[in-house]
Design a protein around this motif. Structure first.
Motif, PDB file in Angstrom:
ATOM      1  N   THR A 128     -18.733   4.181   7.466  1.00  0.00           N
ATOM      2  CA  THR A 128     -17.658   5.151   7.810  1.00  0.00           C
ATOM      3  C   THR A 128     -16.362   4.364   8.424  1.00  0.00           C
ATOM      4  O   THR A 128     -15.192   4.782   7.989  1.00  0.00           O
ATOM      5  CB  THR A 128     -18.227   5.934   8.972  1.00  0.00           C
ATOM      6  N   LEU A 129     -16.650   3.702   9.080  1.00  0.00           N
ATOM      7  CA  LEU A 129     -15.307   2.610   9.732  1.00  0.00           C
ATOM      8  C   LEU A 129     -14.524   1.934   8.528  1.00  0.00           C
ATOM      9  O   LEU A 129     -13.386   2.186   8.855  1.00  0.00           O
ATOM     10  CB  LEU A 129     -15.723   1.504  10.649  1.00  0.00           C
ATOM     11  N   THR A 130     -15.121   1.581   7.659  1.00  0.00           N
ATOM     12  CA  THR A 130     -14.184   0.852   6.631  1.00  0.00           C
ATOM     13  C   THR A 130     -13.540   2.215   5.675  1.00  0.00           C
ATOM     14  O   THR A 130     -12.577   1.933   5.124  1.00  0.00           O
ATOM     15  CB  THR A 130     -14.983  -0.104   5.485  1.00  0.00           C
ATOM     16  N   THR A 131     -14.458   3.151   5.610  1.00  0.00           N
ATOM     17  CA  THR A 131     -13.755   4.425   4.945  1.00  0.00           C
ATOM     18  C   THR A 131     -12.460   4.780   5.574  1.00  0.00           C
ATOM     19  O   THR A 131     -11.534   5.056   4.935  1.00  0.00           O
ATOM     20  CB  THR A 131     -14.657   5.397   4.867  1.00  0.00           C
ATOM     21  N   ILE A 132     -12.709   4.929   6.946  1.00  0.00           N
ATOM     22  CA  ILE A 132     -11.260   5.169   7.686  1.00  0.00           C
ATOM     23  C   ILE A 132     -10.200   4.217   7.647  1.00  0.00           C
ATOM     24  O   ILE A 132      -8.981   4.567   7.233  1.00  0.00           O
ATOM     25  CB  ILE A 132     -11.658   5.441   9.062  1.00  0.00           C
ATOM     26  N   GLY A 133     -10.578   3.094   7.381  1.00  0.00           N
ATOM     27  CA  GLY A 133      -9.592   2.025   7.217  1.00  0.00           C
ATOM     28  C   GLY A 133      -8.929   1.899   6.060  1.00  0.00           C
ATOM     29  O   GLY A 133      -7.806   1.740   5.832  1.00  0.00           O
ATOM     30  N   ARG A 134      -9.803   2.434   4.902  1.00  0.00           N
ATOM     31  CA  ARG A 134      -9.048   2.533   3.617  1.00  0.00           C
ATOM     32  C   ARG A 134      -8.102   3.852   3.559  1.00  0.00           C
ATOM     33  O   ARG A 134      -7.032   3.684   3.087  1.00  0.00           O
ATOM     34  CB  ARG A 134     -10.334   2.944   2.520  1.00  0.00           C
ATOM     35  N   VAL A 135      -8.702   4.879   4.145  1.00  0.00           N
ATOM     36  CA  VAL A 135      -7.754   6.068   4.195  1.00  0.00           C
ATOM     37  C   VAL A 135      -6.489   5.800   4.776  1.00  0.00           C
ATOM     38  O   VAL A 135      -5.286   5.875   4.405  1.00  0.00           O
ATOM     39  CB  VAL A 135      -8.143   7.243   4.902  1.00  0.00           C
ATOM     40  N   LEU A 136      -6.469   4.960   5.787  1.00  0.00           N
ATOM     41  CA  LEU A 136      -5.238   4.410   6.587  1.00  0.00           C
ATOM     42  C   LEU A 136      -4.304   3.507   5.922  1.00  0.00           C
ATOM     43  O   LEU A 136      -3.336   3.540   5.843  1.00  0.00           O
ATOM     44  CB  LEU A 136      -5.845   3.841   8.091  1.00  0.00           C
ATOM     45  N   GLY A 137      -5.086   2.740   5.174  1.00  0.00           N
ATOM     46  CA  GLY A 137      -4.454   1.664   4.376  1.00  0.00           C
ATOM     47  C   GLY A 137      -3.579   2.385   3.342  1.00  0.00           C
ATOM     48  O   GLY A 137      -2.541   1.968   2.922  1.00  0.00           O
ATOM     49  N   LEU A 138      -4.110   3.513   2.554  1.00  0.00           N
ATOM     50  CA  LEU A 138      -3.320   4.132   1.337  1.00  0.00           C
ATOM     51  C   LEU A 138      -2.306   4.632   2.153  1.00  0.00           C
ATOM     52  O   LEU A 138      -1.200   4.697   1.560  1.00  0.00           O
ATOM     53  CB  LEU A 138      -4.337   4.932   0.721  1.00  0.00           C
ATOM     54  N   HIS A 139      -2.486   5.398   3.227  1.00  0.00           N
ATOM     55  CA  HIS A 139      -1.269   5.972   3.752  1.00  0.00           C
ATOM     56  C   HIS A 139      -0.207   5.055   4.329  1.00  0.00           C
ATOM     57  O   HIS A 139       1.004   5.434   4.097  1.00  0.00           O
ATOM     58  CB  HIS A 139      -1.868   6.880   4.907  1.00  0.00           C
ATOM     59  N   LEU A 140      -0.637   4.030   4.589  1.00  0.00           N
ATOM     60  CA  LEU A 140       0.336   3.030   5.010  1.00  0.00           C
ATOM     61  C   LEU A 140       0.903   2.436   3.821  1.00  0.00           C
ATOM     62  O   LEU A 140       2.243   2.264   4.054  1.00  0.00           O
ATOM     63  CB  LEU A 140      -0.542   1.702   5.719  1.00  0.00           C
ATOM     64  N   ALA A 141       0.503   2.244   2.752  1.00  0.00           N
ATOM     65  CA  ALA A 141       1.202   1.748   1.544  1.00  0.00           C
ATOM     66  C   ALA A 141       1.996   2.943   1.017  1.00  0.00           C
ATOM     67  O   ALA A 141       3.325   2.707   0.729  1.00  0.00           O
ATOM     68  CB  ALA A 141       0.183   1.450   0.529  1.00  0.00           C
ATOM     69  N   PHE A 142       1.504   4.154   1.250  1.00  0.00           N
ATOM     70  CA  PHE A 142       2.526   5.416   0.700  1.00  0.00           C
ATOM     71  C   PHE A 142       3.793   5.369   1.802  1.00  0.00           C
ATOM     72  O   PHE A 142       5.134   5.510   1.499  1.00  0.00           O
ATOM     73  CB  PHE A 142       1.947   6.562   0.836  1.00  0.00           C
ATOM     74  N   VAL A 143       3.624   5.343   3.192  1.00  0.00           N
ATOM     75  CA  VAL A 143       4.682   5.462   3.997  1.00  0.00           C
ATOM     76  C   VAL A 143       5.614   4.321   3.747  1.00  0.00           C
ATOM     77  O   VAL A 143       6.998   4.411   3.826  1.00  0.00           O
ATOM     78  CB  VAL A 143       4.189   5.501   5.624  1.00  0.00           C
ATOM     79  N   MET A 144       5.120   3.054   3.418  1.00  0.00           N
ATOM     80  CA  MET A 144       6.023   1.695   2.994  1.00  0.00           C
ATOM     81  C   MET A 144       6.890   2.037   2.039  1.00  0.00           C
ATOM     82  O   MET A 144       8.056   1.983   1.813  1.00  0.00           O
ATOM     83  CB  MET A 144       5.216   0.744   2.915  1.00  0.00           C
ATOM     84  N   ALA A 145       6.313   2.884   0.794  1.00  0.00           N
ATOM     85  CA  ALA A 145       7.148   3.196  -0.393  1.00  0.00           C
ATOM     86  C   ALA A 145       8.143   4.045   0.044  1.00  0.00           C
ATOM     87  O   ALA A 145       9.210   4.015  -0.440  1.00  0.00           O
ATOM     88  CB  ALA A 145       6.211   3.583  -1.277  1.00  0.00           C
ATOM     89  N   LEU A 146       7.798   5.017   0.928  1.00  0.00           N
ATOM     90  CA  LEU A 146       8.841   6.160   1.277  1.00  0.00           C
ATOM     91  C   LEU A 146       9.999   5.474   2.152  1.00  0.00           C
ATOM     92  O   LEU A 146      11.129   5.929   1.889  1.00  0.00           O
ATOM     93  CB  LEU A 146       8.051   7.235   2.179  1.00  0.00           C
ATOM     94  N   GLN A 147       9.611   4.181   2.849  1.00  0.00           N
ATOM     95  CA  GLN A 147      10.526   3.877   3.843  1.00  0.00           C
ATOM     96  C   GLN A 147      11.750   2.984   2.930  1.00  0.00           C
ATOM     97  O   GLN A 147      12.755   3.049   3.355  1.00  0.00           O
ATOM     98  CB  GLN A 147      10.007   2.852   4.705  1.00  0.00           C
ATOM     99  N   LEU A 148      11.086   2.532   1.749  1.00  0.00           N
ATOM    100  CA  LEU A 148      12.116   1.633   0.893  1.00  0.00           C
ATOM    101  C   LEU A 148      13.091   2.770   0.482  1.00  0.00           C
ATOM    102  O   LEU A 148      14.387   2.526   0.390  1.00  0.00           O
ATOM    103  CB  LEU A 148      11.278   1.276  -0.238  1.00  0.00           C
ATOM    104  N   LEU A 149      12.767   3.776   0.023  1.00  0.00           N
ATOM    105  CA  LEU A 149      13.676   5.096  -0.540  1.00  0.00           C
ATOM    106  C   LEU A 149      14.354   5.389   0.820  1.00  0.00           C
ATOM    107  O   LEU A 149      15.646   5.703   0.160  1.00  0.00           O
ATOM    108  CB  LEU A 149      12.773   6.042  -0.987  1.00  0.00           C
ATOM    109  N   LEU A 150      14.228   5.525   1.943  1.00  0.00           N
ATOM    110  CA  LEU A 150      15.202   5.871   2.986  1.00  0.00           C
ATOM    111  C   LEU A 150      16.132   4.700   3.043  1.00  0.00           C
ATOM    112  O   LEU A 150      17.188   5.164   3.812  1.00  0.00           O
ATOM    113  CB  LEU A 150      14.131   6.228   4.388  1.00  0.00           C
ATOM    114  N   ILE A 151      15.677   3.583   2.926  1.00  0.00           N
ATOM    115  CA  ILE A 151      16.622   2.639   3.293  1.00  0.00           C
ATOM    116  C   ILE A 151      17.490   2.192   1.894  1.00  0.00           C
ATOM    117  O   ILE A 151      18.255   1.251   1.944  1.00  0.00           O
ATOM    118  CB  ILE A 151      16.170   1.216   3.972  1.00  0.00           C
ATOM    119  N   ALA A 152      17.394   2.640   0.936  1.00  0.00           N
ATOM    120  CA  ALA A 152      17.848   2.344  -0.389  1.00  0.00           C
ATOM    121  C   ALA A 152      19.355   2.743  -0.392  1.00  0.00           C
ATOM    122  O   ALA A 152      20.269   2.363  -1.317  1.00  0.00           O
ATOM    123  CB  ALA A 152      17.149   3.178  -1.617  1.00  0.00           C
TER     124      ALA A 152
END
Length: 447
Positions: A47-71
Motif C-alpha cells: 500500500t505504501l509504495t502504491t501511494i508513492g506511485r500515485v504521488l509520483g505520477l501527480h508530481l510528474a504531471f504538475v512538473m509538466a504543468l509548471q513548464l507550460l506556466l513558465i513558457a
C-alpha cells in the motif's frame, strides 16, 4: 471641464477564454492521469509504495504543468498576464514541493516495511540505482528553488541571483525525464498511455523551448536591437532608448514590459523586467529604471551602440483590458513607467485622471512629460506628495473617492510598490469597483 458620460467599452472576453482553456487542459489531463493509475502496468509492492506511485505520477504531471506556466506563451501572456500566471505558478510550486517530499517518503517507507529496515538505511541502498539517484538530485534542486522562492528569502536575494538559481529548473526537468524513462510504470500500461504521457511532456518542453528560447532568438535576430541613447532623468533614474529594424512587427503595446539583457555589458544571465516608459511608435523603444540593483545602476554606463537582447513584449496591463470609457491611472514611484506609456496611448480614449504618489516633488520622475501629456489630452494630473499618515492617506477609500468621485465608473490601472498597490486594490474593492475594472502590474514574474 466637460467629461464624457461613462460608457461601456466592448469587452473582448480574451482573458475568460484563456482561463477556460487552462482549466479544461488541467481537468482533462487530471482525469486521464487518474484512469492511468487505475490500471498500472505492474502491481506495487504494498500500500505504501502504491501511494508513492500515485504521488509520483501527480508530481510528474504538475512538473509538466509548471513548464507550460513558465513558457511565457504569447496566447496566455497577453490574455491573462504574467501576474496571474505567476499566481498559478506559485500554487503549482507549492504542490510540487510537497509532492517532492511525499513521493520519495512513501516509496522509502514501502521498501523498508517488509524487512523492517530503518527508512534512513534504505536511502543509500536505493541511491545505488542510477535512475533513483537522479530523482533524488532533482528533488534536492527543487528544494533549493523552493526555499529561495519563499517571500522572506525572495526579499533578501537580488533579482539577478534569484533568476540564476531558478535556471536550475531546466536541470530538474532533464533529471526528471530520465528518472521517468527508467522508473515510470503507471504510464506504461499500453501504447496509448505511453504515447499520451510522452506527448504531454513533448508538448510542455516544446512550449518552453518555443517561448523561452526560439521565439526570443528569432525576434532578436530579426530586429537587431541596439542602444541609441542613455538619458539621466534624475540622480538615480535613467532612460535607455533602443532602436532596431521593423520594430512595428514586435506588436508591443503601452503598459507592457520586456526582459532586458545587454550582452557585453552584463553577464548573459542578468535579465531584468523593465516596462516601456513611452508608447511604442514602431521606430524605437524606451525603458526607464531606478538604480536599485547592480544591473539597473549600471544602465547609466551603457555605451551607445551596445547590443540589446530583449524577451517580450509581455503583459496584459494594456488598454485592451478596458471595460469602461473613462480611465484612472495610479502610479507610485518608479511604477510611473508603464502608467506614463499608457497615458500616451491614443487608444485610451475618454476622460483620464492620473494620480502620481511620490515622497517629494523632486522624486516625481518624468513629471514634465506627464504635464505635457495632461495638457494635450485634457486630462487631470494629481501629484500626491508627503509621508503617509492619518491625515495623508490618498489611497484610502475616502481619499480615492474624494479625488475621483466617479471612480466606480472607470477602469483603474495601478502600478507601484507592493504595499501601495495592495492598499489601492483593497480600497477599490471597498468602493465596489468591479473586479473587471481593476488592473494591476505587480511584476510577480515566474522564473
Amino acid at each position: 471641464m466637460i467629461t464624457a458620460s461613462p460608457r461601456r467599452v466592448r469587452r473582448t472576453g480574451q482573458a475568460g477564454a484563456a482561463y477556460g482553456l487552462l482549466w479544461v487542459f488541467l481537468l482533462l489531463n487530471l482525469a486521464i492521469v487518474e484512469l492511468m493509475l487505475a490500471h498500472p502496468a505492474t502491481p506495487a509492492h504494498n500500500t505504501l509504495t502504491t501511494i508513492g506511485r500515485v504521488l509520483g505520477l501527480h508530481l510528474a504531471f504538475v512538473m509538466a504543468l509548471q513548464l507550460l506556466l513558465i513558457a511565457r506563451l504569447p496566447f496566455l501572456d497577453r490574455r491573462i498576464g504574467p501576474d496571474k500566471l505567476t499566481q498559478w505558478h506559485r500554487w503549482t510550486g507549492f504542490a510540487l514541493f510537497w509532492l517532492v517530499l511525499l513521493h520519495p517518503t512513501f516509496v522509502l517507507l514501502g521498501y523498508s516495511q517488509p524487512g523492517r529496515i530503518p527508512i534512513l538505511s534504505e536511502i543509500p541502498v536505493l541511491a545505488r540505482q542510477m535512475p533513483v539517484l537522479l530523482g533524488m538530485i532533482a528533488a534536492g534542486l527543487i528544494g533549493v528553488v523552493a526555499v529561495t522562492s519563499v517571500r522572506a528569502a525572495r526579499k533578501r536575494v537580488p533579482y539577478e541571483v534569484w533568476h540564476a538559481i531558478h535556471l536550475l529548473v531546466y536541470v530538474v526537468v532533464g533529471l526528471g525525464v530520465i528518472h521517468q524513462v527508467y522508473e515510470g510504470s503507471a504510464f506504461k500500461t499500453n501504447n496509448f498511455t505511453q504515447a499520451y504521457w510522452w506527448g504531454l511532456w513533448a508538448f510542455a518542453i516544446g512550449a518552453l523551448l518555443t517561448g523561452r528560447l526560439l521565439l526570443p532568438l528569432a525576434r532578436n535576430l530579426r530586429h537587431r536591437l541596439r542602444v541609441a541613447a542613455v538619458v539621466a532623468e534624475s540622480g538615480d533614474v535613467v532612460s535607455v532608448h533602443v532602436t532596431g529594424r521593423n520594430l512595428h512587427k514586435l506588436h508591443a503595446r503601452a503598459g507592457q514590459f520586456f526582459l532586458w539583457r545587454f550582452p557585453g555589458h552584463n553577464r548573459w544571465w542578468q535579465a531584468n523586467p523593465w516596462s516601456l516608459s513611452a508608447a511604442p511608435d514602431g521606430r524605437s523603444l524606451r525603458l526607464t529604471a531606478k538604480a536599485i540593483g547592480r544591473t539597473s545602476a549600471g544602465l547609466r554606463e551603457l555605451p551607445v551602440g551596445t547590443r540589446v537582447f530583449a524577451e517580450g513584449p509581455y503583459g496584459a496591463f494594456t488598454a485592451v483590458a478596458r471595460t469602461r470609457q473613462d480611465t484612472l491611472l495610479i502610479a507610485g514611484g518608479i511604477g510611473i513607467t508603464p502608467i506614463r506609456a499608457l497615458f500616451e496611448d491614443e487608444t485610451l480614449s475618454g476622460d483620464i485622471v492620473v494620480l502620481y504618489r511620490v515622497r517629494t516633488p523632486a522624486d516625481a520622475v518624468l513629471l514634465g512629460e506627464l504635464r505635457n501629456l495632461a495638457g494635450l489630452r485634457h486630462a487631470r494630473l494629481h501629484v500626491l506628495t508627503g509621508r503617509t499618515s492619518a491625515d495623508n492617506r490618498p489611497f484610502s477609500p475616502e481619499g480615492l473617492r474624494g479625488l475621483v468621485p466617479d471612480i466606480t465608473e472607470r477602469d483603474v490601472f495601478v502600478c507601484g510598490p507592493a504595499p501601495m498597490t495592495t492598499e489601492v486594490l483593497r480600497s477599490l474593492k471597498a468602493l465596489r469597483v468591479p473586479a473587471r475594472q481593476r488592473h494591476a502590474e505587480l511584476f510577480r514574474l515566474a522564473a
